[in-house]
Scaffold this motif. Sequence first.
Motif, PDB file in Angstrom:
ATOM      1  N   ARG A   1       0.792  -1.224   0.000  1.00 42.59           N
ATOM      2  CA  ARG A   1       0.000   0.000   0.000  1.00 42.59           C
ATOM      3  C   ARG A   1       0.828   1.280   0.000  1.00 42.59           C
ATOM      4  N   ILE A   2       2.137   1.166   0.101  1.00 44.61           N
ATOM      5  CA  ILE A   2       2.932   2.380   0.290  1.00 44.61           C
ATOM      6  C   ILE A   2       4.034   2.565  -0.751  1.00 44.61           C
ATOM      7  N   ASP A   3       3.971   1.798  -1.861  1.00 44.56           N
ATOM      8  CA  ASP A   3       4.980   1.966  -2.908  1.00 44.56           C
ATOM      9  C   ASP A   3       5.046   3.405  -3.390  1.00 44.56           C
ATOM     10  N   GLY A   4       3.875   3.999  -3.619  1.00 45.03           N
ATOM     11  CA  GLY A   4       3.829   5.355  -4.143  1.00 45.03           C
ATOM     12  C   GLY A   4       4.465   6.360  -3.202  1.00 45.03           C
ATOM     13  N   ILE A   5       4.224   6.204  -1.905  1.00 41.95           N
ATOM     14  CA  ILE A   5       4.783   7.134  -0.919  1.00 41.95           C
ATOM     15  C   ILE A   5       6.303   7.065  -0.915  1.00 41.95           C
ATOM     16  N   ILE A   6       6.843   5.835  -0.921  1.00 45.37           N
ATOM     17  CA  ILE A   6       8.303   5.671  -0.914  1.00 45.37           C
ATOM     18  C   ILE A   6       8.898   6.241  -2.198  1.00 45.37           C
ATOM     19  N   SER A   7       8.246   5.973  -3.326  1.00 44.60           N
ATOM     20  CA  SER A   7       8.755   6.451  -4.608  1.00 44.60           C
ATOM     21  C   SER A   7       8.798   7.979  -4.643  1.00 44.60           C
ATOM     22  N   ILE A   8       7.737   8.619  -4.177  1.00 45.02           N
ATOM     23  CA  ILE A   8       7.690  10.082  -4.140  1.00 45.02           C
ATOM     24  C   ILE A   8       8.797  10.621  -3.242  1.00 45.02           C
ATOM     25  N   TYR A   9       9.000   9.956  -2.103  1.00 45.48           N
ATOM     26  CA  TYR A   9      10.034  10.407  -1.162  1.00 45.48           C
ATOM     27  C   TYR A   9      11.418  10.331  -1.810  1.00 45.48           C
TER      28      TYR A   9
END
Length: 587
Positions: A413-421
């Motif tokens: 559920r958090i791939d996008g958050i890590i990628s943005i970071y």
Amino acid sequence: MKKLYNNKLNHVTISPLDDYSDEMLRDVYMPPKILKMCKERKKFTKTKQQVNTYKEVFLTDCTVNPRIFLQGEAGSGKSTFLAKLALDWCEGFHSSSASDNSAHIFADLDALQCYEFVFHITLRNSVNLCDVYTMIKEQIIDSIYSPKDREKAYELVSEIMKHQRCLVLLDGLDEWTGPGDQHNLPTLVVNHNTCVMLITTRPWKLAEGKVKHSDIDALVQLEGIKEPLELSKIILSRLVDKEKLEIKYRAFTLYVKKQKLEELLSSPMMLSAIVCAYADGKELKGSKCEIYILLVESLFKKVNSNKCTFQQPPIALLTWTEHIQPNMENLNRLAEMAFHLLFVNERENAIVFSITELKKFKIDEIKDFALKSGILSAQRTASALRSTSSFMFIHLSMQEFLAAYHIARNANRIDGIISIYLNRHPKAYLDISQVFIFLCGLDISYAEKLSRMMHERNALHTKEFSNNENMCNGIVLAGYREANANGYSDIALKLSHFNCDNKNIIDLHKLWDNNAANAIVLNVNIDDRKPLENQRISPGNYECASQITFDLHSCLELRRLRLSGRCILGKGKYTIRFFCQMCFRYV
């Protein structure tokens, strides 16, 4: 001010599991191992020259360094070193101690007495402030004087800093953010130019490149403590009966050697956790994740003594615990907040945060639990209108562990958050190195994925083997070893820059098989007078192997190959061989 320091800095907890187990700092202080860093054209490199006096910290060729940086990893003792320095200044020339732990190292107290005043500042308590003088007013003067007397004290301090030599200790640059992107360092006004600043930080903060080389007049690296087993004995003496101390200490040294914990013991924080756990009958096996789970277990036990084991634990390392299962909802909320603060929130709210963040993640409902357990700490923040509270995790590394735990439980559920970071800036992977290492021990599949993301954003775009790539080499290697310590043997972490020496070639060779095709740099520097070492992981089949082979057939990206040392290593036991039937270009 000396009274303030003696109240504030004079005691240190000897157990991360019990905030009430504190001792006089001088009684348990062990001298640090500090190495000089050499300033070259594009980077700083570590030397073998040890720093054993305050004079060596402050002076280079008899010239005072205006801005000195002391870097070290989490829990290595940076804050304790600054506290000891401030206390040594308070004592003057006649410093006395109940023990002789520091009798010969950093004993040149005269080097401190040339400073009329020493100002000790905790940077995490001054987020969004840039002016050092304002930090001194809020953290020191306001703690000494009543509001009626403060204005006079402010004026006096300003005059002192103009005309007298002062030492400013700034603790925790990596936990500080200034007002806006243009402020990368706390600053002194021009007419305070006789002051010297000593700033502590984790290495990644300097490696990310926002602090210019011209801002660093001297850099030293704190590697941990010089005599970890001696400190272990001192802590054990506070935890076991006097008549049993020698027997317990001998057993502990055998345990450390058997479980290959020597490397972890160099960190004072890890050492105290391992020693206190051993005194309580809990033996560890070299996993950092296991140590932090032990910390969480012990902190939760202080608030809720109910016991219950897991039938199906969310991660395997929780199997043995008894006090986490009854508090799982609290743990999950804290972990979610830890993750979002580090990866989603703005940097100025990532470490020190307000009640707003507690409410957002419903931590306000369990605030008493979080504070009583010690997972969170709080402090009052005075303002002109009202007094409020700010909060922080007990240690940044605890926040990073909980963030990794949240990733392990919610990986999809958090791939996008890590990628943005990671897209925030080219070297964002340095910020999350500890999270990555913890993740290698908690969820190897997502750790492999994160290593690929880090690789795509950094290593493939780098043509030179710079200091940053050397750090990436160390981060991935530390993650690999953490995974091994937690039973993961088949690991596919991604790495493109290999910097091999006697201490890591066995582990890096294991990573080579999965990375030969994307390897950019292979640097092998072997001293045949020394054996191959691997403190954390047993060499396994390498004990009987006659050679270590790097096959270069599939190295389509290899741009740089550097070999140094003889091929025959360790009394003829090891041979490094290279096979290559292709041409590659050198850059």
